[in-house]
Design an enzyme around this catalytic site. Sequence first.
Site, PDB file in Angstrom:
ATOM      1  N   ARG A 129      35.531  39.118  45.563  1.00  0.00           N
ATOM      2  CA  ARG A 129      35.957  40.516  45.385  1.00  0.00           C
ATOM      3  C   ARG A 129      35.220  41.455  44.398  1.00  0.00           C
ATOM      4  O   ARG A 129      34.986  41.092  43.358  1.00  0.00           O
ATOM      5  CB  ARG A 129      37.269  40.636  44.922  1.00  0.00           C
ATOM      6  CG  ARG A 129      38.097  41.828  45.220  1.00  0.00           C
ATOM      7  CD  ARG A 129      39.552  42.072  44.695  1.00  0.00           C
ATOM      8  NE  ARG A 129      39.386  42.324  43.257  1.00  0.00           N
ATOM      9  CZ  ARG A 129      40.064  41.757  42.376  1.00  0.00           C
ATOM     10  NH1 ARG A 129      41.139  40.884  42.603  1.00  0.00           N
ATOM     11  NH2 ARG A 129      40.040  42.029  41.035  1.00  0.00           N
ATOM     12  N   GLU A 151      32.933  45.002  38.550  1.00  0.00           N
ATOM     13  CA  GLU A 151      32.352  43.800  38.427  1.00  0.00           C
ATOM     14  C   GLU A 151      32.666  42.929  39.771  1.00  0.00           C
ATOM     15  O   GLU A 151      33.096  43.394  40.807  1.00  0.00           O
ATOM     16  CB  GLU A 151      33.392  42.915  37.386  1.00  0.00           C
ATOM     17  CG  GLU A 151      34.778  42.718  37.951  1.00  0.00           C
ATOM     18  CD  GLU A 151      35.453  41.784  37.095  1.00  0.00           C
ATOM     19  OE1 GLU A 151      34.719  40.752  36.608  1.00  0.00           O
ATOM     20  OE2 GLU A 151      36.685  41.947  37.345  1.00  0.00           O
ATOM     21  N   ASN A 153      33.766  39.476  41.250  1.00  0.00           N
ATOM     22  CA  ASN A 153      34.354  38.209  40.878  1.00  0.00           C
ATOM     23  C   ASN A 153      34.282  36.994  42.093  1.00  0.00           C
ATOM     24  O   ASN A 153      34.253  37.188  43.122  1.00  0.00           O
ATOM     25  CB  ASN A 153      36.052  38.489  41.213  1.00  0.00           C
ATOM     26  CG  ASN A 153      36.441  39.658  40.334  1.00  0.00           C
ATOM     27  OD1 ASN A 153      36.506  39.311  39.130  1.00  0.00           O
ATOM     28  ND2 ASN A 153      36.501  40.851  40.581  1.00  0.00           N
ATOM     29  N   SER A 158      42.166  37.552  42.931  1.00  0.00           N
ATOM     30  CA  SER A 158      43.370  37.727  43.531  1.00  0.00           C
ATOM     31  C   SER A 158      44.078  38.830  44.081  1.00  0.00           C
ATOM     32  O   SER A 158      43.158  39.781  44.169  1.00  0.00           O
ATOM     33  CB  SER A 158      44.384  37.207  42.276  1.00  0.00           C
ATOM     34  OG  SER A 158      44.132  38.499  41.179  1.00  0.00           O
ATOM     35  N   LYS A 329      29.648  38.483  33.927  1.00  0.00           N
ATOM     36  CA  LYS A 329      29.203  39.802  33.606  1.00  0.00           C
ATOM     37  C   LYS A 329      27.785  40.006  33.012  1.00  0.00           C
ATOM     38  O   LYS A 329      26.972  40.712  33.398  1.00  0.00           O
ATOM     39  CB  LYS A 329      30.019  40.347  32.233  1.00  0.00           C
ATOM     40  CG  LYS A 329      31.264  41.151  33.118  1.00  0.00           C
ATOM     41  CD  LYS A 329      32.401  40.516  32.735  1.00  0.00           C
ATOM     42  CE  LYS A 329      33.710  41.192  33.197  1.00  0.00           C
ATOM     43  NZ  LYS A 329      34.728  40.120  33.715  1.00  0.00           N
ATOM     44  N   LYS A 391      31.442  43.901  26.963  1.00  0.00           N
ATOM     45  CA  LYS A 391      32.098  42.974  27.889  1.00  0.00           C
ATOM     46  C   LYS A 391      31.587  41.445  27.391  1.00  0.00           C
ATOM     47  O   LYS A 391      30.463  41.277  27.412  1.00  0.00           O
ATOM     48  CB  LYS A 391      32.122  43.188  29.300  1.00  0.00           C
ATOM     49  CG  LYS A 391      32.414  44.303  29.854  1.00  0.00           C
ATOM     50  CD  LYS A 391      32.389  44.343  31.308  1.00  0.00           C
ATOM     51  CE  LYS A 391      32.918  45.661  31.955  1.00  0.00           C
ATOM     52  NZ  LYS A 391      32.965  45.804  33.438  1.00  0.00           N
ATOM     53  N   GLU A 395      36.873  36.242  32.224  1.00  0.00           N
ATOM     54  CA  GLU A 395      37.503  36.918  33.347  1.00  0.00           C
ATOM     55  C   GLU A 395      39.080  36.918  32.911  1.00  0.00           C
ATOM     56  O   GLU A 395      39.637  36.382  32.092  1.00  0.00           O
ATOM     57  CB  GLU A 395      37.421  36.146  34.499  1.00  0.00           C
ATOM     58  CG  GLU A 395      36.115  35.765  34.916  1.00  0.00           C
ATOM     59  CD  GLU A 395      35.347  36.848  35.354  1.00  0.00           C
ATOM     60  OE1 GLU A 395      35.784  37.795  35.997  1.00  0.00           O
ATOM     61  OE2 GLU A 395      34.242  37.036  35.142  1.00  0.00           O
ATOM     62  N   GLY A 396      39.821  37.990  33.643  1.00  0.00           N
ATOM     63  CA  GLY A 396      41.341  38.123  33.639  1.00  0.00           C
ATOM     64  C   GLY A 396      42.036  39.024  32.962  1.00  0.00           C
ATOM     65  O   GLY A 396      43.084  39.083  32.631  1.00  0.00           O
ATOM     66  N   ARG A 498      44.104  48.857  43.358  1.00  0.00           N
ATOM     67  CA  ARG A 498      45.132  48.784  42.272  1.00  0.00           C
ATOM     68  C   ARG A 498      44.978  50.193  41.425  1.00  0.00           C
ATOM     69  O   ARG A 498      43.735  50.798  41.385  1.00  0.00           O
ATOM     70  CB  ARG A 498      44.561  48.035  41.367  1.00  0.00           C
ATOM     71  CG  ARG A 498      44.723  46.709  41.545  1.00  0.00           C
ATOM     72  CD  ARG A 498      44.282  45.509  40.674  1.00  0.00           C
ATOM     73  NE  ARG A 498      42.582  45.594  40.585  1.00  0.00           N
ATOM     74  CZ  ARG A 498      41.900  45.155  39.767  1.00  0.00           C
ATOM     75  NH1 ARG A 498      42.394  44.113  38.976  1.00  0.00           N
ATOM     76  NH2 ARG A 498      40.708  45.205  39.820  1.00  0.00           N
TER      77      ARG A 498
HETATM   78  P1  ADP Z   1      37.989  41.403  33.741  1.00  0.00           P
HETATM   79  O1  ADP Z   1      36.913  40.516  34.288  1.00  0.00           O
HETATM   80  O2  ADP Z   1      38.804  41.300  32.562  1.00  0.00           O
HETATM   81  O3  ADP Z   1      38.885  41.667  35.140  1.00  0.00           O
HETATM   82  P2  ADP Z   1      36.379  44.046  34.404  1.00  0.00           P
HETATM   83  O4  ADP Z   1      34.967  44.085  34.061  1.00  0.00           O
HETATM   84  O5  ADP Z   1      37.014  43.980  35.680  1.00  0.00           O
HETATM   85  O6  ADP Z   1      36.908  42.671  33.592  1.00  0.00           O
HETATM   86  O7  ADP Z   1      37.405  45.030  33.408  1.00  0.00           O
HETATM   87  C1  ADP Z   1      38.675  45.235  33.189  1.00  0.00           C
HETATM   88  C2  ADP Z   1      39.131  46.586  33.650  1.00  0.00           C
HETATM   89  O8  ADP Z   1      38.394  47.455  32.809  1.00  0.00           O
HETATM   90  C3  ADP Z   1      38.758  47.159  35.045  1.00  0.00           C
HETATM   91  O9  ADP Z   1      39.584  46.645  35.910  1.00  0.00           O
HETATM   92  C4  ADP Z   1      38.321  48.796  34.891  1.00  0.00           C
HETATM   93  O10 ADP Z   1      39.630  49.198  35.018  1.00  0.00           O
HETATM   94  C5  ADP Z   1      37.999  48.807  33.316  1.00  0.00           C
HETATM   95  N1  ADP Z   1      36.564  48.822  33.257  1.00  0.00           N
HETATM   96  C6  ADP Z   1      35.574  47.658  33.167  1.00  0.00           C
HETATM   97  N2  ADP Z   1      34.305  48.295  33.309  1.00  0.00           N
HETATM   98  C7  ADP Z   1      34.429  49.628  33.086  1.00  0.00           C
HETATM   99  C8  ADP Z   1      33.438  50.585  33.238  1.00  0.00           C
HETATM  100  N3  ADP Z   1      32.257  50.398  33.181  1.00  0.00           N
HETATM  101  N4  ADP Z   1      33.993  52.006  33.547  1.00  0.00           N
HETATM  102  C9  ADP Z   1      35.284  52.167  33.346  1.00  0.00           C
HETATM  103  N5  ADP Z   1      36.201  51.371  33.207  1.00  0.00           N
HETATM  104  C10 ADP Z   1      35.864  49.973  33.165  1.00  0.00           C
HETATM  105 MG    MG Z   2      38.144  43.034  36.787  1.00  0.00          MG
END
Ligand code: ADP
Ligand code: MG
Length: 523
Positions: A129, A151, A153, A158, A329, A391, A395-396, A498
């Site tokens: 995803r 990101e 996945n 999910s 990441k 970051k 994950e998660g 979402r």
């Molecule tokens: P995880 O693996 O924990 O899902 P993500 O990289 O998806 O990590 O980050 C979690 C959430 O943080 C994302 O769903 C988004 O809402 C927010 N986020 C992550 N990166 C960014 C970014 N560069 N700008 C704005 N919001 C972000």
């Molecule tokens: Mg995410």
Amino acid sequence: MSSPSWPPTLTPEQISALTTLATTYALSHGLLYLPPGAPQPPAPTSAIHAPLSLLPSPFPRALFDHAHKIASIYNVLYARIAMDWAFLDDVMGAERGAGQVDAFVGELWRGWKSIRDDYPQPLHLGLFRSDYLLHTSDGDGGAPPSLKQVEFNTISSSFGALSERAAALHRYLLAATSSYFGASPGVLKPDNFPPNETTRGLAEGLATAHAAYGNPDASILFVVQPGERNVFDQRWLEYELLERHHIRVLRQTLSDLSASASLSPTTHALLLHPSHPPSPPTEISVVYFRAGYTPSDFPHPATYTARLLLERSRAIKCPSLPLQLAGAKKVQQVLTLPGVLERFLQPPHPGKTYRDDELADLRAGWMGMWALDDDGGVDRARKEADGLVLKPQREGGGNNVYRSSIPGFLDALPREEHKAWIAMELIRPPDGAGNYLVRAGGNGNGNGNGDGDGGGGAVKADVVSELGVFGWALFGAGVGEEEEAGGVKEATAGWLLRTKGRESDEGGVAAGFSVLDSVVLVD
Ligand code: ADP
Ligand code: MG
């Protein structure tokens, strides 16, 4: 493109009627979660509806189409990364990559390295995803938003099945209430509600791998977390596999597997010896991980041993350890360095190659990223903290560090751990989007998503929506035309929207920050 002001005006009576229709539809169509609290012994007896939005959220049609157009290149890209040992050793390995300082990554990489020279299964499966937010740049004078990747996945992607049901919910509300009581007639019409067949698409990926394994009598194994509440999202895939493809599914935690799994000494087939009820061993064709992406999924050393046993087996892993590592990441950041995308997608790569403009399409979707252990990386992160997220390789949800928390966090972060973190510029979603958010048992649950009436019902909130595009890839020696290099068979598989309250940095539905939504396309 101009996004309409959203949500359209509805009377309190209309909102109340929509809420009743929405929650009862969700409860009768499996848009469900297990309730919080202890597991229900001996088997679940009640469920709650998943958090949802009353209306779909407007999304620019051109950007929605674009996200689908590039999905196929992403499927191939991540498949090829997973097959490039030298690259993964450099970027993620425990000798010179992120695994040197991140104990969990190091453990996964070392496990993979210890067995990869006599890997009994040449094929890997990914259910992917790719997640995006809309971005407006500073001073763009109202220019249309662009699509930026959050990101990619490669493990436990999910909400496929539940997002299909969220889209169906909004179509139902449209039909049941004469197009939401005639609110916003220019936008809320069937042609603007794109189809979403995630369950069929993701099960297709699993069934294709099962067929490639070559024993129709084998079962697929879902590796799950103990106490998982998002079980219905997983069960829908299980039912689809059984009903459409006649493939049985077994569910086990890594702890269960430490007792129940073994390998055939001759064929390396993965055999499960279920004890409830005691039955003859079952051969496993595909291992689908909905667990194993976070250290807490490995509560004792035997669970790591079990993970490695699965990897050493002839079953096709979804994902294999190298594909799991490819989803880090850190890999996403390294892809932005000069020449890296070319390594995977352009000559002299022996497989299908892609044009410069296709690579440019991917790059246009990336925010600036760098590593904290780059020259000046920490200084830059301090200086630009207000526009950044840091970051780690996790994950998660709940692991990132945002904006004003960054300087203090950097003060406390030992220098040797810099290698495990990347900095990413924050995406700035457009203002002016709102929706009605509905959570079972009310909205006053401290998730920061609204004014919390505590008594159920819909709460109006300013929101940000994150699009996810699903896809799958079956790859490795013997697939398709590129037999020697390792070919890739892939497809896209539906989408997810979402929606979270604007003031929340994180976006996980399971973590309680977001609701399931769907798109209504606007031009
Ligand atoms: P995880 O693996 O924990 O899902 P993500 O990289 O998806 O990590 O980050 C979690 C959430 O943080 C994302 O769903 C988004 O809402 C927010 N986020 C992550 N990166 C960014 C970014 N560069 N700008 C704005 N919001 C972000
Ligand atoms: Mg995410």
